[in-house]
Design a protein around this motif. Structure first.
Motif, short mmCIF file in Angstrom:
data_model
loop_
_atom_site.label_atom_id
_atom_site.label_comp_id
_atom_site.label_asym_id
_atom_site.label_seq_id
_atom_site.Cartn_x
_atom_site.Cartn_y
_atom_site.Cartn_z
N GLU A 98 0.83 -1.21 0.00
CA GLU A 98 0.00 0.00 0.00
C GLU A 98 0.86 1.26 0.00
N VAL A 99 1.95 1.24 0.75
CA VAL A 99 2.87 2.37 0.74
C VAL A 99 3.44 2.58 -0.65
N ARG B 191 1.92 7.34 -6.68
CA ARG B 191 1.05 8.48 -6.97
C ARG B 191 1.69 9.79 -6.51
N LEU B 192 2.27 9.78 -5.33
CA LEU B 192 2.81 11.00 -4.76
C LEU B 192 4.08 11.47 -5.47
N LEU C 177 2.00 10.05 9.48
CA LEU C 177 2.08 8.72 8.89
C LEU C 177 3.27 8.72 7.93
N PHE C 178 4.30 7.96 8.28
CA PHE C 178 5.54 7.95 7.50
C PHE C 178 5.34 7.15 6.21
N LEU C 179 5.81 7.71 5.08
CA LEU C 179 5.65 7.07 3.78
C LEU C 179 6.99 6.86 3.09
N ALA C 180 8.07 6.98 3.84
CA ALA C 180 9.42 6.69 3.32
C ALA C 180 10.17 5.92 4.39
N LEU D 154 9.92 6.56 12.04
CA LEU D 154 9.35 5.23 11.94
C LEU D 154 9.45 4.67 10.53
N ALA D 155 9.16 3.37 10.43
CA ALA D 155 9.15 2.70 9.14
C ALA D 155 7.99 3.21 8.29
N ALA D 156 8.12 3.08 6.99
CA ALA D 156 7.05 3.47 6.08
C ALA D 156 5.81 2.63 6.39
#
Length: 227
Positions: free
Chosen positions: A13-14, A20-21, A119-122, A145-147
């Motif tokens: 999901e990430v 998209r981002l 919410l971390f995304l990397a 934190l982790a992605a």
């Protein structure tokens, strides 16, 4: 109280969100900063009305509505639609406190910011720096934190993002108005709820002690919650 929530999003999901981002139209983040914050803010953000931001933000809110730890910790009444930011090339956000009341863009809805969420995304290995530093009663706590993982913390906390010196730090961030405004009361309810859930793994669900504690929890929630 600082609460990490692991695995809000899976690795797949990430990856879909990042695809998209990474191709989205990022803008100068100072455009959305307040009078004081704009002097210490250096990052990029998606416009609130960007279709990518709206779609992905709605997906995150739906996921949180199904996440028992988030519900237990936040007791959400309202959630400000998630925003998305990106820090790279020395990007940073100096010490600041989030605004107490925020109006949802394009609506008459206002949100009292009891809790802030990132919410971390990397993955942390993908960038240097970029720690979220949150000041609390026991000093400064760095969070990286982790992605797919998220952290909840009081919006009243002084916090900052340290400069990113390599790679890019991408995240979603938003605010929650809780049904229980007082942080101390909310923390007690969270601890009680987590204890009840732990007991349910070792005792039958109709055990008298579990039933009694569950009654205490809901009576306290009834006493402290506001509509």
């Amino acid at each position: 109280m600082l609460i990490p929530i692991h695995g809000v999003l899976s690795a797949d999901e990430v990856q879909l969100l990042r695809e998209r981002l990474d191709s989205a139209a990022w803008q100068d983040g100072t455009a959305t900063a307040g009078t004081v914050a704009r002097h210490v803010k250096r990052n990029e953000q998606l416009d609130d009305a960007d279709p990518v931001a709206v779609e992905l933000g709605n997906a995150i809110v739906r996921r949180l509505g199904e996440h028992p730890l988030f519900i237990s910790a936040a007791l959400p009444a309202k959630i400000y639609p998630p925003k998305f930011n990106r820090y790279a090339d020395g990007g940073t956000y100096g010490a600041h406190v989030d605004s107490a009341i925020m109006q949802v863009p394009g609506t008459q809805v206002s949100v009292r910011t009891d809790l802030s969420a990132t919410l971390f995304l990397a993955d942390p290995e993908a960038y240097d720096g970029g720690a979220l530093e949150i000041e609390g009663p026991f000093g400064i706590q760095p969070v990286k934190l982790a992605a797919g993982d998220m952290v909840l913390y009081p919006s009243s906390s002084l916090h900052r993002v340290t400069p990113v010196t390599r790679g890019a730090r991408v995240a979603a961030f938003f605010w929650i108005e809780s049904m229980v405004r007082d942080e101390g009361e909310r923390s007690l309810l969270f601890d009680l709820d987590q204890s009840i859930q732990a007991l349910q793994h070792t005792l039958p669900p109709d055990d008298p002690q579990i039933l009694k504690l569950t009654g205490v929890y809901h009576n306290l929630l009834r006493r402290w919650a506001t509509p």
